[in-house]
Structures are given as structure tokens and as C-alpha cells.
Motif scaffolding. Structure first.
Motif, mmCIF file in Angstrom:
data_model
loop_
_atom_site.group_PDB
_atom_site.id
_atom_site.type_symbol
_atom_site.label_atom_id
_atom_site.label_comp_id
_atom_site.label_asym_id
_atom_site.label_seq_id
_atom_site.Cartn_x
_atom_site.Cartn_y
_atom_site.Cartn_z
ATOM 1 N N LEU A 172 17.659 -5.143 -21.033
ATOM 2 C CA LEU A 172 16.312 -4.653 -21.528
ATOM 3 C C LEU A 172 14.916 -4.716 -20.602
ATOM 4 O O LEU A 172 14.331 -3.730 -20.027
ATOM 5 C CB LEU A 172 15.987 -5.627 -22.869
ATOM 6 C CG LEU A 172 16.486 -5.423 -23.740
ATOM 7 C CD1 LEU A 172 16.363 -6.343 -24.504
ATOM 8 C CD2 LEU A 172 15.837 -4.218 -24.644
ATOM 9 N N GLY A 173 15.816 -5.628 -19.440
ATOM 10 C CA GLY A 173 14.488 -5.335 -18.539
ATOM 11 C C GLY A 173 13.174 -6.054 -18.146
ATOM 12 O O GLY A 173 12.328 -5.963 -17.927
ATOM 13 N N VAL A 174 13.554 -6.946 -19.097
ATOM 14 C CA VAL A 174 12.991 -9.028 -18.914
ATOM 15 C C VAL A 174 12.978 -9.313 -18.053
ATOM 16 O O VAL A 174 14.431 -9.496 -17.418
ATOM 17 C CB VAL A 174 13.155 -9.417 -20.766
ATOM 18 C CG1 VAL A 174 12.037 -10.671 -21.058
ATOM 19 C CG2 VAL A 174 12.997 -7.938 -22.200
ATOM 20 N N PRO A 175 12.539 -10.065 -17.583
ATOM 21 C CA PRO A 175 12.612 -10.995 -15.965
ATOM 22 C C PRO A 175 13.508 -12.181 -17.299
ATOM 23 O O PRO A 175 13.319 -13.223 -17.666
ATOM 24 C CB PRO A 175 11.254 -11.682 -15.817
ATOM 25 C CG PRO A 175 10.144 -10.440 -16.349
ATOM 26 C CD PRO A 175 11.155 -10.047 -17.474
ATOM 27 N N VAL A 176 14.978 -12.272 -15.830
ATOM 28 C CA VAL A 176 15.765 -13.284 -16.050
ATOM 29 C C VAL A 176 15.084 -14.706 -15.996
ATOM 30 O O VAL A 176 15.223 -15.157 -16.811
ATOM 31 C CB VAL A 176 16.736 -13.044 -15.685
ATOM 32 C CG1 VAL A 176 17.757 -14.167 -15.569
ATOM 33 C CG2 VAL A 176 17.233 -11.498 -15.283
ATOM 34 N N GLU A 177 13.948 -14.679 -15.470
ATOM 35 C CA GLU A 177 13.353 -16.531 -15.282
ATOM 36 C C GLU A 177 12.822 -16.987 -15.858
ATOM 37 O O GLU A 177 12.309 -17.794 -16.197
ATOM 38 C CB GLU A 177 13.156 -16.152 -13.627
ATOM 39 C CG GLU A 177 11.525 -15.640 -14.010
ATOM 40 C CD GLU A 177 11.620 -13.908 -13.195
ATOM 41 O OE1 GLU A 177 10.687 -13.413 -12.480
ATOM 42 O OE2 GLU A 177 13.318 -13.616 -13.284
ATOM 43 N N ASP A 178 12.601 -15.882 -17.401
ATOM 44 C CA ASP A 178 12.000 -15.810 -18.858
ATOM 45 C C ASP A 178 12.684 -16.862 -19.373
ATOM 46 O O ASP A 178 12.748 -16.261 -20.861
ATOM 47 C CB ASP A 178 11.025 -14.972 -18.985
ATOM 48 C CG ASP A 178 9.723 -14.579 -17.899
ATOM 49 O OD1 ASP A 178 9.435 -15.865 -17.367
ATOM 50 O OD2 ASP A 178 9.607 -13.824 -18.233
ATOM 51 N N GLY A 179 14.263 -16.252 -19.626
ATOM 52 C CA GLY A 179 14.853 -16.895 -20.659
ATOM 53 C C GLY A 179 14.670 -17.997 -21.120
ATOM 54 O O GLY A 179 14.942 -17.975 -22.494
ATOM 55 N N PRO A 180 14.418 -19.245 -20.543
ATOM 56 C CA PRO A 180 14.110 -20.722 -21.651
ATOM 57 C C PRO A 180 12.934 -20.466 -22.177
ATOM 58 O O PRO A 180 12.786 -20.749 -23.637
ATOM 59 C CB PRO A 180 13.987 -21.037 -20.426
ATOM 60 C CG PRO A 180 14.011 -21.245 -19.146
ATOM 61 C CD PRO A 180 14.428 -19.859 -18.937
ATOM 62 N N LEU A 181 11.943 -19.187 -22.222
ATOM 63 C CA LEU A 181 10.791 -18.621 -23.249
ATOM 64 C C LEU A 181 11.950 -17.685 -24.441
ATOM 65 O O LEU A 181 11.232 -18.458 -25.341
ATOM 66 C CB LEU A 181 9.973 -18.258 -22.350
ATOM 67 C CG LEU A 181 8.315 -18.521 -21.631
ATOM 68 C CD1 LEU A 181 8.386 -17.687 -20.627
ATOM 69 C CD2 LEU A 181 7.458 -19.368 -22.697
ATOM 70 N N LEU A 182 12.415 -17.198 -23.698
ATOM 71 C CA LEU A 182 13.211 -16.327 -24.969
ATOM 72 C C LEU A 182 14.133 -16.854 -26.135
ATOM 73 O O LEU A 182 13.968 -17.110 -27.103
ATOM 74 C CB LEU A 182 14.064 -15.331 -24.131
ATOM 75 C CG LEU A 182 13.062 -14.405 -23.205
ATOM 76 C CD1 LEU A 182 14.339 -13.398 -22.144
ATOM 77 C CD2 LEU A 182 11.793 -13.897 -24.036
ATOM 78 N N LEU A 183 14.601 -18.107 -24.927
ATOM 79 C CA LEU A 183 15.258 -18.680 -26.080
ATOM 80 C C LEU A 183 14.499 -19.712 -27.649
ATOM 81 O O LEU A 183 14.969 -19.694 -28.353
ATOM 82 C CB LEU A 183 16.363 -19.597 -25.847
ATOM 83 C CG LEU A 183 17.646 -19.426 -24.252
ATOM 84 C CD1 LEU A 183 18.428 -20.583 -23.442
ATOM 85 C CD2 LEU A 183 18.743 -18.603 -25.555
ATOM 86 N N ASP A 184 13.686 -20.488 -26.624
ATOM 87 C CA ASP A 184 12.564 -21.250 -27.374
ATOM 88 C C ASP A 184 11.879 -20.103 -28.953
ATOM 89 O O ASP A 184 12.234 -20.268 -29.574
ATOM 90 C CB ASP A 184 11.809 -21.479 -26.759
ATOM 91 C CG ASP A 184 10.277 -22.674 -27.273
ATOM 92 O OD1 ASP A 184 10.681 -23.343 -27.704
ATOM 93 O OD2 ASP A 184 8.764 -21.700 -27.701
#
Length: 419
Positions: A172-184
Motif C-alpha cells: 500500500l505504501g504505508v510506513p512499515v515501522e507503523d506496523g504496531p499501530l496498524l495491528l492495534d
């Protein structure tokens, strides 16, 4: 290989009237629903579930057919009003959650569904997904490098969650480092799809929806200024019949792809590892070559599906075979996981048989709403499972895993492994 399981004490079946009473919070049920499904298949594969107050269907032919039946839809308000159907008004405290649902690809019907799916589908066709193979394999190896020397791991948060959320974020082009946010955000929203969510769950899901939407609005604005080579940029810039997606459509679609792009895969990966270790099948045989690997993956999805129910609305008054009368606006439940263990379709269906070749399961659905991410999910499983077992010979359960009390999603609370 199969195991003996007890039926839940809360289960009662009245085959004469095709009524079933069953408490979804009964541990004997949600820990292993397959035994209950077997009893239902034997007595009344189409039944009225008393506690849910609607008709459910468990037979493979029924489920597969109804998934494709255009007399049913994922929504109803495009052909009727709430007043006409006697539906309650929207809940004000779910305003942000409902705003995402309003444009969700999963909930739409044609022509809106056709327009959205056409724009998104190009990124998920098999030939596009295959290009991700080196990246997914490298990611799996890199994660295992981080815990291989420990001799133990909790697999879900350390491995099963990281792979799919990283892959879909990159697509999608979303920052991978934001993964914990996305999961939450995803975990909090997905709780809304359980039976009878609490008021607290509703408020929390709405907060997560608002936070997720605001986050993606910022990403979309940045990509309009600086386009990238990613799916979100593609959705922003692509036209169909002279139209582009609105911001509301872009945000809803991105949320769906991020949530659906990892939630089911996490559960499926955990369920598959648990099944393989519990049944004692040889990983060397299961993943001996591409054909063996593909059959193993398909059998784990048939035998240990993560999503057990998909709902549909009757778009008009309908009488189904067997004299089941439905009124316009009635909901029906399609038991995907029960269809996968229908003895009329699969021999010895409660057994895990990785060499099985008896036709397709319905874990990805069928028809108009067949899972758009199926090629991606299959590739992630095809790579991550063999790599895990190859890298960690002697892999075994450290303790019996606890199954989540979250029917109709079937997955584990955690999966502790050692080697």
C-alpha cells in the motif's frame, strides 16, 4: 489424522424442526467447532440457530451456492429503507466505524463494488503477487534470524503477525515501522464482527476507526504531493469511466486491505503450525516439493479455517429448497468452516490429510465477494510455513495453546514453541 473431541454441553439439535441451540461461549465449542459441525451435518445442515435468531447453512453445496446467489447481498439498504425493514437507527457512538463500513469493498454491491474492485484488483492478481516472492522469503528468514538462537518463541506476535502486516503495508505504501499501530487499530475494529459486541467494544472500535482514518488521510495527502510506486498511489491516481475514488472510498479501501490483509493470515498461519505439530505429520513430507506444499496449505485452510461465518441479506422474499421462507432483509449465516468438513464433499472430513485432492474449500468465500487477497495469503503461507520448519528442525509445542474465545474467528491466543 483426527482426534476424538466432545460435543459442547450447550448443544441441542431438534432435527424435526431444524432448530439448533448452541452457546458460542461454550469452550467445548469454540476450542474445536468441528465436532459440532459434524453433529449438525448428520442431523440438519440447514438450521435455525435459536440464540442468533436466524437461519444458518453448513452443507458445502448450500454454502457454495448461496455465496454465488445474487438474490442475496452483503448489504440491504441499497434496495430498502431502514423503516421498511424495521431496522434500528444507526448508533451515534459508531459514527466513525460506520463511515468506514459505508465504502468498504467487503460490504458493497454492484455497481459500487465493481468500480472499487476493478481499481484494486490489478495489484492482487497472481502474476503481480508472485513478484513479492523474494521479498516475503527474505522477510521470513530475517525474522527467524532474530529468535533462532533463543530455542523458544511465541510465534503469533513474533512471526505470524509481522509477515502479513509488513507485506500489505509495503504494497500500500504505508510506513512499515507503523506496523504496531496498524495491528492495534485492526484488532480493536475486528472485535466488532464477533457475536453481540459489548458497548465498550463498540466505543473502542469507533475510536480505532477515527484514529485509523485520520492516519490514512495524512498518508493520502502526502502521496498526492509526492506519488510513489505503490497501491495507494495507484488508487489515488487511477480513473474508471472518468471517475476517481473519493477520500472516503480511499480510506475505507485502505483500511479493509490492511485489516483483511493480515488478520485472517495471522490466524491461518498459527492454526496451520498448531495442526502440523499436533497431528505429528512430517514437515519434510508436507513440504517436500511445490505440489506437496500447495496441497498442505490447502488442507490446513480446509481443516483449520480462520473465518467460520459469512453473512448475507435476502434482497427480496425468497423460499429456498426445503421450504425455508425468508423475508426481504432477513440475514442468513453461511458456515464456511462447516462446509469445509461436509462428509458429502470430503471423505473422513475431520481428519487432517495433507495429500487430499477432493476439490476446493470455501475458506476464501466464493462468487462476487471471493477474497481479493487469496493469491497473497496463499503465497505468504506457501513461503512462511516451509521456511519456519526448515530453519527450526525439531520444532514442537512448548505447551498446549489456548484457543481464543472469539467465534466466529477461529485462532489462538498465543502459540509457544520450542526446538
Amino acid at each position: 489424522m483426527s482426534k476424538t473431541v466432545s460435543l459442547p454441553a450447550s448443544l441441542t439439535i431438534d432435527p424435526a424442526n431444524r432448530h439448533v441451540s448452541l452457546d458460542v461461549r461454550d469452550p467445548d465449542f469454540y476450542r474445536n467447532p468441528l465436532a459440532t459441525y459434524a453433529a449438525i451435518h448428520a442431523q440438519c445442515p440447514a438450521f435455525f440457530w435459536t440464540e442468533q435468531a436466524q437461519w444458518y447453512f453448513a452443507g458445502y453445496e448450500q454454502v457454495n451456492g448461496l455465496l454465488r446467489d445474487r438474490r442475496f447481498g452483503r448489504q440491504i439498504l441499497h434496495v430498502a429503507t431502514r423503516e421498511e425493514l424495521g431496522m434500528p437507527a444507526p448508533k451515534p457512538h459508531l459514527q466513525d466505524f460506520d463511515a468506514l463500513e459505508a465504502y468498504s469493498l467487503l460490504e458493497l454491491e454492484p455497481p459500487a463494488h465493481t468500480r472499487l474492485r476493478t481499481l484494486v484488483n490489478r495489484a492482487f492478481v497472481s502474476r503481480q503477487i508472485e513478484q513479492l516472492k523474494p521479498e516475503i522469503a527474505a522477510l521470513a528468514h530475517r525474522i527467524i534470524d532474530g529468535f533462532e538462537k533463543d530455542g523458544h518463541v511465541e510465534l503469533l506476535k513474533t512471526y505470524a503477525e509481522i509477515i502479513p502486516v509488513t507485506v500489505i503495508a509495503r504494497m500500500l505504501g504505508v510506513p512499515v515501522e507503523d506496523g504496531p499501530l496498524l495491528l492495534d487499530w485492526s484488532h480493536r475494529m475486528v472485535r466488532m464482527y464477533m457475536f453481540n459486541p459489548t458497548l465498550e467494544t463498540e466505543h473502542d472500535a469507533n475510536r480505532a476507526s477515527a484514529e485509523f482514518s485520520a492516519y490514512l488521510a495524512g498518508i493520502i495527502a502526502a502521496k498526492r504531493q509526492s506519488p510513489g510506486d505503490d497501491l495507494l498511489t495507484h488508487m489515488i491516481t487511477t480513473e474508471k469511466d472518468g471517475e476517481r475514488l473519493s477520500d472516503a472510498e480511499l480510506i475505507s479501501t485502505a483500511v479493509l486491505l490492511l485489516n483483511a490483509g493480515h488478520e485472517a493470515t495471522v490466524h491461518q498461519l498459527g492454526n496451520a503450525v498448531h495442526t502440523i505439530l499436533e497431528t505429528g505429520e512430517s514437515p519434510e513430507m508436507l513440504f517436500a516439493d511445490d505440489q506437496a506444499t500447495e496441497r498442505t496449505i490447502e488442507e490446513t485452510m480446509r481443516y483449520a479455517a480462520p473465518l467460520h461465518i459469512f453473512q448475507r441479506y435476502a434482497l427480496s422474499d425468497i423460499t429456498l429448497d426445503g421450504g425455508i421462507h425468508l423475508k426481504k432483509g432477513d440475514k442468513i449465516g453461511l458456515l464456511l468452516a462447516a462446509a469445509n468438513v461436509d462428509p458429502k464433499k470430503f471423505t473422513d472430513p475431520l481428519s487432517f490429510r495433507p495429500d487430499r485432492n477432493e476439490g476446493v474449500h470455501v475458506s476464501f468465500g466464493a462468487g462476487l465477494h471471493f477474497c481479493i487477497g487469496a493469491p497473497l495469503a496463499r503465497l505468504e503461507l506457501k513461503l512462511s510455513l516451509p521456511i519456519l520448519f526448515q530453519r527450526l528442525p525439531g520444532l514442537r509445542l512448548a505447551r498446549p495453546p489456548v484457543v481464543r474465545d472469539s467465534y466466529h474467528f477461529h485462532g489462538l491466543e498465543r502459540l509457544d514453541l520450542t526446538w
